[in-house]
Design a protein around this motif. Structure first.
Motif, PDB file in Angstrom:
ATOM      1  N   UNK A 278     -18.673  24.155   1.202  1.00 40.72           N
ATOM      2  CA  UNK A 278     -19.106  25.375   0.526  1.00 40.72           C
ATOM      3  C   UNK A 278     -20.606  25.572   0.543  1.00 40.72           C
ATOM      4  N   UNK A 279     -21.334  24.554   0.970  1.00 44.81           N
ATOM      5  CA  UNK A 279     -22.790  24.661   0.981  1.00 44.81           C
ATOM      6  C   UNK A 279     -23.253  25.614   2.078  1.00 44.81           C
ATOM      7  N   UNK A 280     -24.479  26.034   1.932  1.00 44.65           N
ATOM      8  CA  UNK A 280     -25.086  26.838   2.994  1.00 44.65           C
ATOM      9  C   UNK A 280     -26.351  26.144   3.470  1.00 44.65           C
ATOM     10  N   UNK A 281     -26.394  25.659   4.689  1.00 45.21           N
ATOM     11  CA  UNK A 281     -25.273  25.636   5.625  1.00 45.21           C
ATOM     12  C   UNK A 281     -24.241  24.607   5.211  1.00 45.21           C
ATOM     13  N   UNK A 282     -23.014  24.818   5.688  1.00 50.85           N
ATOM     14  CA  UNK A 282     -21.955  23.845   5.408  1.00 50.85           C
ATOM     15  C   UNK A 282     -22.359  22.495   5.982  1.00 50.85           C
ATOM     16  N   UNK A 283     -22.078  21.459   5.221  1.00 53.97           N
ATOM     17  CA  UNK A 283     -22.572  20.135   5.585  1.00 53.97           C
ATOM     18  C   UNK A 283     -21.598  19.365   6.475  1.00 53.97           C
ATOM     19  N   UNK A 284     -22.099  18.930   7.611  1.00 53.03           N
ATOM     20  CA  UNK A 284     -21.324  18.009   8.446  1.00 53.03           C
ATOM     21  C   UNK A 284     -21.191  16.699   7.680  1.00 53.03           C
ATOM     22  N   UNK A 285     -19.978  16.159   7.649  1.00 46.95           N
ATOM     23  CA  UNK A 285     -19.814  14.945   6.847  1.00 46.95           C
ATOM     24  C   UNK A 285     -18.810  13.989   7.469  1.00 46.95           C
ATOM     25  N   UNK A 286     -19.091  12.728   7.276  1.00 46.34           N
ATOM     26  CA  UNK A 286     -18.232  11.676   7.807  1.00 46.34           C
ATOM     27  C   UNK A 286     -17.138  11.393   6.797  1.00 46.34           C
ATOM     28  N   UNK A 287     -15.940  11.922   7.047  1.00 48.82           N
ATOM     29  CA  UNK A 287     -14.848  11.823   6.074  1.00 48.82           C
ATOM     30  C   UNK A 287     -14.223  10.447   6.021  1.00 48.82           C
ATOM     31  N   UNK A 288     -13.814  10.072   4.818  1.00 51.02           N
ATOM     32  CA  UNK A 288     -13.365   8.697   4.613  1.00 51.02           C
ATOM     33  C   UNK A 288     -11.867   8.523   4.403  1.00 51.02           C
ATOM     34  N   UNK A 289     -11.148   9.615   4.263  1.00 50.83           N
ATOM     35  CA  UNK A 289      -9.701   9.499   4.058  1.00 50.83           C
ATOM     36  C   UNK A 289      -9.321   8.632   2.859  1.00 50.83           C
ATOM     37  N   UNK A 290      -9.806   8.996   1.720  1.00 54.16           N
ATOM     38  CA  UNK A 290      -9.577   8.169   0.522  1.00 54.16           C
ATOM     39  C   UNK A 290      -8.110   8.068   0.114  1.00 54.16           C
ATOM     40  N   UNK A 291      -7.363   9.127   0.325  1.00 49.10           N
ATOM     41  CA  UNK A 291      -5.951   9.094  -0.054  1.00 49.10           C
ATOM     42  C   UNK A 291      -5.242   7.965   0.685  1.00 49.10           C
ATOM     43  N   UNK A 292      -5.505   7.899   1.970  1.00 46.06           N
ATOM     44  CA  UNK A 292      -4.887   6.861   2.787  1.00 46.06           C
ATOM     45  C   UNK A 292      -5.395   5.479   2.380  1.00 46.06           C
ATOM     46  N   UNK A 293      -6.658   5.427   2.013  1.00 47.35           N
ATOM     47  CA  UNK A 293      -7.222   4.146   1.584  1.00 47.35           C
ATOM     48  C   UNK A 293      -6.516   3.656   0.321  1.00 47.35           C
ATOM     49  N   UNK A 294      -6.256   4.573  -0.585  1.00 51.83           N
ATOM     50  CA  UNK A 294      -5.555   4.208  -1.812  1.00 51.83           C
ATOM     51  C   UNK A 294      -4.145   3.721  -1.514  1.00 51.83           C
ATOM     52  N   UNK A 295      -3.474   4.427  -0.630  1.00 56.53           N
ATOM     53  CA  UNK A 295      -2.113   4.023  -0.265  1.00 56.53           C
ATOM     54  C   UNK A 295      -2.116   2.644   0.377  1.00 56.53           C
ATOM     55  N   UNK A 296      -3.083   2.430   1.228  1.00 60.11           N
ATOM     56  CA  UNK A 296      -3.150   1.162   1.940  1.00 60.11           C
ATOM     57  C   UNK A 296      -3.467   0.012   0.977  1.00 60.11           C
ATOM     58  N   UNK A 297      -4.352   0.281   0.016  1.00 57.88           N
ATOM     59  CA  UNK A 297      -4.691  -0.752  -0.968  1.00 57.88           C
ATOM     60  C   UNK A 297      -3.452  -1.103  -1.786  1.00 57.88           C
ATOM     61  N   UNK A 298      -2.697  -0.068  -2.153  1.00 57.07           N
ATOM     62  CA  UNK A 298      -1.488  -0.300  -2.936  1.00 57.07           C
ATOM     63  C   UNK A 298      -0.487  -1.117  -2.125  1.00 57.07           C
ATOM     64  N   UNK A 299      -0.351  -0.771  -0.865  1.00 54.17           N
ATOM     65  CA  UNK A 299       0.583  -1.517  -0.008  1.00 54.17           C
ATOM     66  C   UNK A 299       0.146  -2.965   0.135  1.00 54.17           C
ATOM     67  N   UNK A 300      -1.139  -3.157   0.293  1.00 56.96           N
ATOM     68  CA  UNK A 300      -1.657  -4.521   0.438  1.00 56.96           C
ATOM     69  C   UNK A 300      -1.290  -5.349  -0.789  1.00 56.96           C
ATOM     70  N   UNK A 301      -1.385  -4.726  -1.954  1.00 58.52           N
ATOM     71  CA  UNK A 301      -1.000  -5.429  -3.176  1.00 58.52           C
ATOM     72  C   UNK A 301       0.494  -5.746  -3.173  1.00 58.52           C
ATOM     73  N   UNK A 302       1.298  -4.719  -2.875  1.00 55.83           N
ATOM     74  CA  UNK A 302       2.752  -4.895  -2.935  1.00 55.83           C
ATOM     75  C   UNK A 302       3.233  -5.977  -1.977  1.00 55.83           C
ATOM     76  N   UNK A 303       2.621  -5.990  -0.805  1.00 58.96           N
ATOM     77  CA  UNK A 303       3.073  -6.937   0.214  1.00 58.96           C
ATOM     78  C   UNK A 303       2.376  -8.287   0.093  1.00 58.96           C
ATOM     79  N   UNK A 304       1.482  -8.388  -0.883  1.00 61.40           N
ATOM     80  CA  UNK A 304       0.782  -9.651  -1.077  1.00 61.40           C
ATOM     81  C   UNK A 304      -0.108 -10.036   0.080  1.00 61.40           C
ATOM     82  N   UNK A 305      -0.613  -9.045   0.744  1.00 62.61           N
ATOM     83  CA  UNK A 305      -1.457  -9.340   1.909  1.00 62.61           C
ATOM     84  C   UNK A 305      -2.793  -9.946   1.504  1.00 62.61           C
ATOM     85  N   UNK A 306      -3.448 -10.572   2.440  1.00 67.19           N
ATOM     86  CA  UNK A 306      -4.778 -11.112   2.149  1.00 67.19           C
ATOM     87  C   UNK A 306      -5.736 -10.790   3.297  1.00 67.19           C
ATOM     88  N   UNK A 307      -5.294  -9.883   4.137  1.00 75.61           N
ATOM     89  CA  UNK A 307      -6.112  -9.548   5.293  1.00 75.61           C
ATOM     90  C   UNK A 307      -7.007  -8.344   4.996  1.00 75.61           C
TER      91      UNK A 307
END
Lengths: 329, 329
Positions: A278-307
């Motif tokens: 929404x900025x002017x000019x619109x800002x180019x940004x390096x997106x991090x995909x936080x939703x997926x990161x949260x899902x992956x963290x949750x999965x890592x916990x559920x599966x007892x991963x350590x990697x």
DNA sequence: GGAATTTGTGCAAACGTTTGTATATTTGTC
DNA sequence: GACAAATATACAAACGTTTGCACAAATTCC
């Protein structure tokens, strides 16, 4: 409050059987199981989770620790983690550290006292090492985004180095010549790697790395402003910023100086927060995909991963970094 | 895991005394109190909250239910509530309903099963009445922002009517002539009141209220776009919007049509989300003070209130609503 | 048809606190 | 120094589950 004992009495059986029936144990007869279920429904039974947890010596709660809840990034991590954890029968307890070490310590102690099943943590900026994490005892910990690599256990991180490389390369390809960086805090591995990616891109392009135009310890709007002014003075014509808020500050400070973006100066931020578009000019940004990161963290916990899991980052190209030249490649 | 029994044994006293010492009861001698505290520290004792809660028949957790965590408004409510509750020794469990009724029901059941000390709730849009709230049993409930007035208990709301009145009056004073409104969902009292405030301002100015330029059931970006296009077609030259996201959509749709804001068309949003100040033009918005609302809701819970608290709303005037005319008064 | 096995239920002890009541100890009063 | 009052600690029962073990009844096997 109706208990399993009440149900047992009403049915002329024992609480143990009721407990097993409700838990769906194969050790109870189908007939009694449905009888129990119906009676429970009829009496309006609600399971006392605290009693169950006490007996089972662990809770169905997973703690999610974030520096600040109102940052889009973390709000989305939470949503992602929640989506997986709820499905698996867990509930989440969200804690904010406000970037403060003492709050983080207090929060971890609280989670431990609650005997939570696990903790997903992105540490506060103020936390400079992993010492205080030991307070969790043997509760499984998954670190995400901001992690301490020297602490054992699962980790989920963004492809920071690779991402910063792409972002910086993009600035180079857009025709900017002297590209600095607002680099954040070197106490956090995520920022260290972004700086590394920046450096790699710079050097790969045959430009010597210049530490004088690396602006550390800036991350919020105000410090972004200050860094940008210094960069301008140093003759830079572009900045890769480790965050969107410092990038925002940079844009503002430059515009106030009459510097045109992207014509005179290119800016790239990190995180792809909602406001960047929404900025002017619109800002180019390096997106991090936080939703997926949260899902992956949750999965890592559920599966007892350590990697360690790496989540790709994607460069969202907008106006703030596209000069009149056509983007090569 | 060290328990109070371990401490008691180590000290040659009983668990009861240890418990009282840790709780700071006046019934234990100063000497033994410090001895217990030192021993507890030495043995690394961590209180088992679940056991304590079970015995006390209530937990130290307060549930905070929000429609969506990533909305600045709710994130700030949470921060405000947390600041008060933590101080009072409570911990918070945050739940998102995603605006869905069935999720809200599930969430309330979970909170009840956890025997939480209380619940702060802003209901999902999908929840059209207060029936499902009874599932909480006798757990104290504080409703905030979106409330059902027919349900008993404490409520904390924004001064929606008054605020919408101010916002609409501001548009009138800015010289706009045909002012419509994007009104949200009439299933939620907050939106009903905003509409009432809008109407009051319109009629106070001697303009007849025109239901044809009231656009209901719009609240997100996309529906805001659609509503704005209809308003344009209907000959409106301004819109008071019940949210910032629908206001954003409206601005975008109008700009795409070549309508100049604020010269040709005035827009006011509601909530004062962070991004409103970054838009071009910057969006005038009716700010809700969510942090204070969260604090107030938490206080209402702590004090066991059952009244209704109104939080003032402040109009943040920016470019999107200021025509060349000077604002009168 | 008796022994071995399976199936379903009951018993009772735990989980770690809190708290009402009882008891032991100290203090104060005359 | 006897007695009452105050003070400090101990005892034991809860809170509502879960779960290992025991046991009875039903089933299977030869």
């Amino acid at each position: 409050m109706v208990t399993i004992t009440d149900i047992a009495e009403a049915l002329g059986i024992t609480p143990s059987t009721v407990s097993r029936a409700l838990a769906g144990s194969p050790r109870v007869k189908e007939d009694t199981r449905v009888a129990v279920l119906r009676k429970a429904e009829e009496m309006g039974y609600q399971r006392n989770i605290m009693a169950a947890n006490l007996r089972k010596r662990r809770s169905d709660i997973v703690g999610i620790v974030v520096p600040r809840i109102h940052r889009q990034f973390f709000a989305n991590v939470i949503s992602g983690a929640e989506s997986i954890l709820n499905e698996a029968g867990y509930n989440v307890m969200i804690c904010q550290t406000m970037e403060k070490l003492d709050v983080e310590i207090k929060v971890l102690r609280t989670l431990r006292n609650h005997q939570v099943a696990g903790v997903l943590l992105s540490h506060a900026i103020e936390a400079r090492d992993s010492k205080h994490l030991a307070a969790l005892g043997n509760i499984p910990l998954v670190q995400y985004d901001r992690v301490f690599f020297d602490y054992p256990g699962a980790k989920v991180v963004g492809a920071n180095c690779e991402g910063a490389f792409k972002a910086t390369k993009h600035l180079i390809e857009s025709g900017y010549r002297k590209i600095g960086t607002i680099a954040g805090f070197m106490t956090s591995q995520a920022y260290v790697e972004r700086l590394a990616g920046y450096r790699l891109a710079i050097e790969s392009a045959g430009i010597p790395f210049n530490p004088d135009i690396v602006y550390e310890n800036a991350i919020v709007r105000e410090t972004g402003r200050e860094a940008a002014l210094k960069a301008l003075e140093a003759g830079c014509d572009a900045l890769y910023c480790c965050g969107d808020f410092c990038a925002l500050g940079a844009v503002e400070a430059l515009q106030e100086k009459g510097v045109r973006i992207p014509e005179d100066f290119g800016i790239v931020g990190t995180a792809n927060e909602f406001f960047t578009s929404l900025m002017t000019p619109a800002l180019t940004s390096l997106g991090q995909n936080p939703y997926e990161m949260g899902r992956e963290a949750a999965r890592a916990f559920l599966e007892g991963r350590t990697d360690t899991t790496v989540i790709p980052m994607e460069l969202q190209i907008r106006s703030s970094s596209i000069r009149n030249t056509i983007c090569q490649k």
